[in-house]
Design a protein around this motif. Structure first.
Motif, mmCIF file in Angstrom:
data_model
loop_
_atom_site.group_PDB
_atom_site.id
_atom_site.type_symbol
_atom_site.label_atom_id
_atom_site.label_comp_id
_atom_site.label_asym_id
_atom_site.label_seq_id
_atom_site.Cartn_x
_atom_site.Cartn_y
_atom_site.Cartn_z
ATOM 1 N N MET A 1 9.279 23.407 33.488
ATOM 2 C CA MET A 1 8.101 22.615 33.205
ATOM 3 C C MET A 1 7.744 21.843 34.479
ATOM 4 O O MET A 1 8.613 21.322 35.159
ATOM 5 N N ASN A 2 6.430 21.765 34.775
ATOM 6 C CA ASN A 2 6.068 21.052 35.998
ATOM 7 C C ASN A 2 6.235 19.549 35.810
ATOM 8 O O ASN A 2 6.345 19.037 34.703
ATOM 9 N N TRP A 3 6.275 18.828 36.919
ATOM 10 C CA TRP A 3 6.600 17.400 36.887
ATOM 11 C C TRP A 3 5.564 16.567 36.152
ATOM 12 O O TRP A 3 5.906 15.530 35.573
ATOM 13 N N VAL A 4 4.281 16.991 36.149
ATOM 14 C CA VAL A 4 3.244 16.224 35.455
ATOM 15 C C VAL A 4 3.497 16.234 33.953
ATOM 16 O O VAL A 4 3.469 15.186 33.289
ATOM 17 N N LYS A 5 3.765 17.401 33.408
ATOM 18 C CA LYS A 5 4.032 17.494 31.975
ATOM 19 C C LYS A 5 5.324 16.761 31.607
ATOM 20 O O LYS A 5 5.406 16.116 30.558
ATOM 21 N N GLU A 6 6.323 16.863 32.464
ATOM 22 C CA GLU A 6 7.578 16.161 32.203
ATOM 23 C C GLU A 6 7.375 14.648 32.222
ATOM 24 O O GLU A 6 7.888 13.926 31.364
ATOM 25 N N SER A 7 6.596 14.168 33.175
ATOM 26 C CA SER A 7 6.296 12.741 33.244
ATOM 27 C C SER A 7 5.507 12.286 32.019
ATOM 28 O O SER A 7 5.774 11.220 31.456
#
Length: 81
Positions: A1-7
């Protein structure tokens, strides 16, 4: 999962129920709101035009310039007489 979605996922975990409801409403509005201009939507329906499906934005609004002297349209009419 990319960092934006994880954040985003981590941020959602700490929101109150009311804040989460507001965010959900905002996301639903984003999905239904289109930033395509009405003119481009009308042209997309017309088979004579090919409108790009993505990556095409409205032109930015610019202030018209004002020049000195006789307007070109008046000069053209005078030249035609």
């Amino acid at each position: 999962m990319n960092w934006v979605k994880e954040s985003l996922r981590n941020t959602i975990e700490v929101l109150s129920d009311e804040e989460a409801r507001q965010i959900l409403e905002f996301i639903q509005r984003l999905r239904t709101t289109s930033d395509v201009s009405p003119t481009l939507r009308r042209l997309a329906i017309d088979p004579a035009f090919e409108v790009p499906s993505e990556g095409f934005r409205d032109f930015r609004i610019v202030e018209p310039i004002s020049g000195k002297g006789i307007p070109a349209s008046r000069r053209l009419v005078e030249d035609r007489r």
